[in-house]
Design an enzyme around this catalytic site. Structure first.
Site, PDB file in Angstrom:
ATOM      1  N   CYS A 155     -10.796  -2.949  -4.318  1.00 52.45           N
ATOM      2  CA  CYS A 155      -9.877  -3.995  -4.807  1.00 52.45           C
ATOM      3  C   CYS A 155     -10.655  -5.204  -5.295  1.00 52.45           C
ATOM      4  O   CYS A 155     -10.299  -5.806  -6.316  1.00 52.45           O
ATOM      5  CB  CYS A 155      -8.896  -4.389  -3.711  1.00 52.45           C
ATOM      6  SG  CYS A 155      -7.704  -3.089  -3.345  1.00 52.45           S
TER       7      CYS A 155
ATOM      8  N   GLU B 232       0.345   5.259   0.636  1.00 50.83           N
ATOM      9  CA  GLU B 232      -0.593   6.286   1.095  1.00 50.83           C
ATOM     10  C   GLU B 232      -0.203   7.660   0.579  1.00 50.83           C
ATOM     11  O   GLU B 232       0.868   7.850  -0.020  1.00 50.83           O
ATOM     12  CB  GLU B 232      -0.668   6.250   2.633  1.00 50.83           C
ATOM     13  CG  GLU B 232      -1.162   4.893   3.109  1.00 50.83           C
ATOM     14  CD  GLU B 232      -1.413   4.808   4.600  1.00 50.83           C
ATOM     15  OE1 GLU B 232      -0.906   5.659   5.360  1.00 50.83           O
ATOM     16  OE2 GLU B 232      -2.126   3.861   4.995  1.00 50.83           O
ATOM     17  N   ASN B 233      -1.099   8.620   0.809  1.00 55.58           N
ATOM     18  CA  ASN B 233      -0.894   9.969   0.295  1.00 55.58           C
ATOM     19  C   ASN B 233      -1.490  10.970   1.265  1.00 55.58           C
ATOM     20  O   ASN B 233      -2.489  10.676   1.929  1.00 55.58           O
ATOM     21  CB  ASN B 233      -1.573  10.080  -1.090  1.00 55.58           C
ATOM     22  CG  ASN B 233      -1.176  11.330  -1.817  1.00 55.58           C
ATOM     23  OD1 ASN B 233      -1.784  12.382  -1.657  1.00 55.58           O
ATOM     24  ND2 ASN B 233      -0.151  11.234  -2.631  1.00 55.58           N
ATOM     25  N   ALA B 234      -0.886  12.157   1.318  1.00 53.75           N
ATOM     26  CA  ALA B 234      -1.384  13.219   2.186  1.00 53.75           C
ATOM     27  C   ALA B 234      -2.835  13.565   1.853  1.00 53.75           C
ATOM     28  O   ALA B 234      -3.612  13.945   2.735  1.00 53.75           O
ATOM     29  CB  ALA B 234      -0.493  14.456   2.068  1.00 53.75           C
TER      30      ALA B 234
ATOM     31  N   GLU C 206      -3.180  -4.617  -3.012  1.00 53.48           N
ATOM     32  CA  GLU C 206      -3.724  -5.486  -4.061  1.00 53.48           C
ATOM     33  C   GLU C 206      -3.777  -4.771  -5.408  1.00 53.48           C
ATOM     34  O   GLU C 206      -3.463  -5.345  -6.454  1.00 53.48           O
ATOM     35  CB  GLU C 206      -5.152  -5.935  -3.717  1.00 53.48           C
ATOM     36  CG  GLU C 206      -5.290  -6.679  -2.430  1.00 53.48           C
ATOM     37  CD  GLU C 206      -5.608  -5.756  -1.263  1.00 53.48           C
ATOM     38  OE1 GLU C 206      -4.868  -4.773  -1.051  1.00 53.48           O
ATOM     39  OE2 GLU C 206      -6.583  -6.032  -0.558  1.00 53.48           O
TER      40      GLU C 206
ATOM     41  N   CYS D 226      -4.192   0.664  -2.443  1.00 52.49           N
ATOM     42  CA  CYS D 226      -4.005  -0.552  -1.649  1.00 52.49           C
ATOM     43  C   CYS D 226      -2.944  -1.457  -2.277  1.00 52.49           C
ATOM     44  O   CYS D 226      -2.628  -1.354  -3.468  1.00 52.49           O
ATOM     45  CB  CYS D 226      -5.309  -1.337  -1.584  1.00 52.49           C
ATOM     46  SG  CYS D 226      -6.637  -0.540  -0.673  1.00 52.49           S
TER      47      CYS D 226
ATOM     48  N   TYR E 125      -5.663  11.741   1.508  1.00 54.72           N
ATOM     49  CA  TYR E 125      -5.890  10.351   1.909  1.00 54.72           C
ATOM     50  C   TYR E 125      -6.571   9.504   0.830  1.00 54.72           C
ATOM     51  O   TYR E 125      -6.248   8.339   0.645  1.00 54.72           O
ATOM     52  CB  TYR E 125      -6.742  10.279   3.185  1.00 54.72           C
ATOM     53  CG  TYR E 125      -6.141  10.946   4.400  1.00 54.72           C
ATOM     54  CD1 TYR E 125      -4.786  11.234   4.483  1.00 54.72           C
ATOM     55  CD2 TYR E 125      -6.950  11.280   5.482  1.00 54.72           C
ATOM     56  CE1 TYR E 125      -4.247  11.847   5.602  1.00 54.72           C
ATOM     57  CE2 TYR E 125      -6.422  11.888   6.615  1.00 54.72           C
ATOM     58  CZ  TYR E 125      -5.067  12.170   6.664  1.00 54.72           C
ATOM     59  OH  TYR E 125      -4.549  12.774   7.773  1.00 54.72           O
TER      60      TYR E 125
ATOM     61  N   ASN F   6       0.838  -1.198   0.000  1.00 54.28           N
ATOM     62  CA  ASN F   6       0.000   0.000   0.000  1.00 54.28           C
ATOM     63  C   ASN F   6       0.875   1.250   0.000  1.00 54.28           C
ATOM     64  O   ASN F   6       1.957   1.283   0.604  1.00 54.28           O
ATOM     65  CB  ASN F   6      -1.011   0.005   1.152  1.00 54.28           C
ATOM     66  CG  ASN F   6      -0.440  -0.295   2.515  1.00 54.28           C
ATOM     67  OD1 ASN F   6       0.652  -0.843   2.645  1.00 54.28           O
ATOM     68  ND2 ASN F   6      -1.174   0.064   3.551  1.00 54.28           N
TER      69      ASN F   6
HETATM   70  N1  THU Z   1      -5.271  -1.489   2.685  1.00 56.25           N
HETATM   71  C1  THU Z   1      -4.712  -2.305   1.733  1.00 56.25           C
HETATM   72  O1  THU Z   1      -3.638  -2.039   1.211  1.00 56.25           O
HETATM   73  N2  THU Z   1      -5.401  -3.419   1.387  1.00 56.25           N
HETATM   74  C2  THU Z   1      -6.553  -3.853   1.980  1.00 56.25           C
HETATM   75  O2  THU Z   1      -7.086  -4.869   1.614  1.00 56.25           O
HETATM   76  C3  THU Z   1      -7.130  -3.068   3.069  1.00 56.25           C
HETATM   77  C4  THU Z   1      -6.550  -1.721   3.296  1.00 56.25           C
HETATM   78  C5  THU Z   1      -4.507  -0.323   3.110  1.00 56.25           C
HETATM   79  C6  THU Z   1      -5.031   1.016   2.695  1.00 56.25           C
HETATM   80  C7  THU Z   1      -4.425   1.901   3.741  1.00 56.25           C
HETATM   81  O3  THU Z   1      -3.114   2.264   3.337  1.00 56.25           O
HETATM   82  C8  THU Z   1      -4.332   1.051   4.982  1.00 56.25           C
HETATM   83  O4  THU Z   1      -4.440  -0.285   4.531  1.00 56.25           O
HETATM   84  C9  THU Z   1      -5.399   1.328   6.023  1.00 56.25           C
HETATM   85  O5  THU Z   1      -6.654   1.312   5.467  1.00 56.25           O
END
Ligand code: THU
Length: 131
Positions: free
Chosen positions: A90, A44-46, A55, A53, A48, A42
């Site tokens: 996903c 992330e970004n400022a 996947e 993800c 949000y 995963n």
């Molecule tokens: N996240 C995933 O990468 N895959 C999932 O199946 C569930 C959630 C990530 C997104 C975010 O960076 C963090 O988990 C919390 O939600």
């Protein structure tokens, strides 16, 4: 590649996760029938909502490398005490390419369970719906 090995690859991908906001690293590993494995984490970004993800990172790597069929399984590994099931976005994106994909959801202690994507997204909206 065994399911256990695929899950292990997903766990190893957590080290590349960029998670300054949630502090919840997730790794993924997508197996193709020719033996190729596309991994993801995963990011992330400022802003949000722009977060991607693990996947979908793996999915986009596969498609952008020309592999868009023959997907057999995806392993997803989180660090929590619950199994890390794919989020709705996903599930939808995976359904496009592999509605019968085997999904291996792992939790922090490395244990995992399996469920078919079509069960995680019943009556999913796929390419055939546009015919
Ligand atoms: N996240 C995933 O990468 N895959 C999932 O199946 C569930 C959630 C990530 C997104 C975010 O960076 C963090 O988990 C919390 O939600």
């Amino acid at each position: 590649m065994t399911d256990q090995e695929l899950v292990q690859k997903a766990i190893e991908m957590q080290r590349f996760s960029y998670v300054p906001y949630s502090h919840f690293p997730v790794g993924a590993a997508l197996l193709c029938e020719d033996g190729r494995v596309f991994t993801g984490c995963n990011v992330e970004n400022a802003a949000y909502g722009s977060t991607i993800c693990a996947e979908r990172t793996a999915l986009l790597k596969a498609v952008s490398e020309g592999c868009r069929s023959g997907w057999t399984a995806i392993a997803i590994a989180g660090k929590g005490s619950d199994y890390c099931w794919p989020c709705g976005s996903c599930r939808q994106m995976l359904y496009e390419f592999a509605p019968n994909l085997r999904v291996l959801a792992a939790r922090g202690d490395g244990k995992f369970v399996e469920m078919e994507l079509s069960k995680l997204l019943p009556n999913g909206f796929g390419p055939q719906a546009l015919n």
